[in-house]
Scaffold this motif. Sequence first.
Motif, PDB file in Angstrom:
ATOM      1  N   ILE A  28       0.887  -1.171   0.000  1.00 43.09           N
ATOM      2  CA  ILE A  28       0.000   0.000   0.000  1.00 43.09           C
ATOM      3  C   ILE A  28       0.920   1.215   0.000  1.00 43.09           C
ATOM      4  CG2 ILE A  28      -1.728   1.289   1.286  1.00 43.09           C
ATOM      5  CD1 ILE A  28      -2.781  -1.352   2.357  1.00 43.09           C
TER       6      ILE A  28
ATOM      7  N   VAL B 175      -1.242  -1.170  -4.256  1.00 40.50           N
ATOM      8  CA  VAL B 175      -2.426  -0.310  -4.170  1.00 40.50           C
ATOM      9  C   VAL B 175      -1.945   1.094  -3.817  1.00 40.50           C
ATOM     10  CG1 VAL B 175      -4.581   0.150  -2.941  1.00 40.50           C
ATOM     11  CG2 VAL B 175      -3.925  -2.213  -3.474  1.00 40.50           C
TER      12      VAL B 175
ATOM     13  N   TYR C 266      -2.446  -1.982  -8.889  1.00 42.06           N
ATOM     14  CA  TYR C 266      -3.681  -2.770  -8.936  1.00 42.06           C
ATOM     15  C   TYR C 266      -4.904  -1.859  -8.843  1.00 42.06           C
ATOM     16  CZ  TYR C 266      -7.437  -5.946  -7.719  1.00 42.06           C
ATOM     17  OH  TYR C 266      -8.639  -6.621  -7.716  1.00 42.06           O
ATOM     18  N   ASP C 267      -4.841  -0.833  -7.956  1.00 47.90           N
ATOM     19  CA  ASP C 267      -5.974   0.080  -7.788  1.00 47.90           C
ATOM     20  C   ASP C 267      -5.473   1.372  -7.161  1.00 47.90           C
ATOM     21  OD1 ASP C 267      -8.554   1.081  -7.804  1.00 47.90           O
ATOM     22  OD2 ASP C 267      -9.447  -0.738  -6.971  1.00 47.90           O
TER      23      ASP C 267
ATOM     24  N   ILE D 261     -10.498  -4.019  -1.362  1.00 50.06           N
ATOM     25  CA  ILE D 261      -9.482  -3.903  -2.410  1.00 50.06           C
ATOM     26  C   ILE D 261      -8.270  -4.776  -2.084  1.00 50.06           C
ATOM     27  CG2 ILE D 261      -7.815  -2.315  -3.445  1.00 50.06           C
ATOM     28  CD1 ILE D 261      -9.996  -0.176  -3.351  1.00 50.06           C
TER      29      ILE D 261
ATOM     30  N   ALA E 252      -7.000  -7.771  -4.436  1.00 46.61           N
ATOM     31  CA  ALA E 252      -5.641  -7.745  -4.982  1.00 46.61           C
ATOM     32  C   ALA E 252      -4.889  -9.029  -4.647  1.00 46.61           C
ATOM     33  CB  ALA E 252      -4.885  -6.526  -4.430  1.00 46.61           C
TER      34      ALA E 252
END
Length: 463
Positions: A51, A80, A100-101, A115, A119
Amino acid sequence: MAHEILIVDDEPDIRMLIEGILSDEGYETRVAASAETALAAFRARRPSLVILDVWLQGSDMDGLAILQAMKAEEPSVPVVMISGHGTIETAVAALQHGAYDFIEKPFQADRLLVIVRRALEASRLARENEELRIKAGQDTELFGNSAQIAAVRNQIEKVAPTGSRVLISGGPGSGKEVAARMIHARSKREDGPFVALNCATLAPGRFEEELFGLEGGTEGVGRRTGVLERAHGGTLLLDEVADMPLETQGKIVRALQDQTFERLGGDARVKVDVRVLATTNRDLQAEIMAGRFREDLYYRLAVVPLRMPALRERRDDIPGLAEMFLRRAAEMAGLPTRELSPDAVAALQAYDWPGNVRELRNLMERVLIMQPGSSQEPIRADMLPSTVGESAPALLKFDASTDVMALPLREARDLFETQYLQAQLLRFGGNISRTALFVGMERSALHRKLKQLGVTSEERGAG
């Protein structure tokens, strides 16, 4: 095993918030506040997911540059991106570089967790698809109902959840890798990677690079992860471990003991959590006596020894295996499947199968494709290769030099009964009870008949 997530953000409150949310869900976490510490943590041990904040005050690199560096080194790790000053352009750029997002701050805990789960699931599926692509055609279950293979399955069920190292021995093609995959699939690491290193096909000079990886130059240029690192959180299979060079054996002993190692060209120790399984088709005790295998490595690998029986030791399983391989070959080739005639089955059961299950699988595929005739016509013994047919019971290949017509009826009948019962005993793996049931005799009567005909226990094919 819990997934490990690396949280990269320059704000302590955000790091603590995300760490708390993920820890409550059972995830393991590591944190970094700058580009330098983030990349160092990423290189020390690959996380399951990152993250990553887009803006990091006081760092030479922003989140997008860090994303590109991470993706260059390990494209399979999902990232992410998060930002409190996000724009559509930033989000698009992040996705274009492999994120990924993208999540804007402030975010809901539930949305973050959804999320993260997606993922991780996408990463798992991608890894499994890659393994299936590489290992296309590999079995993942041990097939058969014989006592020998049932005993192996029972051992696997017991040892798989323990996390102990297992040394799987057996001849080439006997199913050692299948057993290793079963152990992984039934372990607490089933969601982690399964990585296999074939020691028999690797050039001696490549072993350490494949095992430990390369550190590479500055900024990670040329860095390459080894199988120990790629198997973090999962299982590493050292296939045909007797072919590993002695020098490498000494280095992996320490890696097994400490679960740490150094990449080639590096001086930082990388810590991993890996279960190691090994296979061999050689007698490792003899290899130790000959000075070709380290005794300390043997005892670290052989915490639980597991022996795969040769196919000739479980002849009862041959009919079912042959039919299964014929069916699979037909599906792969887009052909109608064919049956095996009783004489073909008896010939297959009489053969010694030096290549074990792999040899049987390859033969069934070849026979299905190459043999002429209608799919309605069964595959007969005379359609099998001569190497198999030569091992067929005498009943299936009468000696042309034996003039049956010159024999008295009693001798001709005894010759037929001897050859017939030898064939049936081979068919049922030497099992007297099953043979008696099939031929329609009482067990005691069959014993007397075998004694009368002079069929010894060695001739009964008990294996």
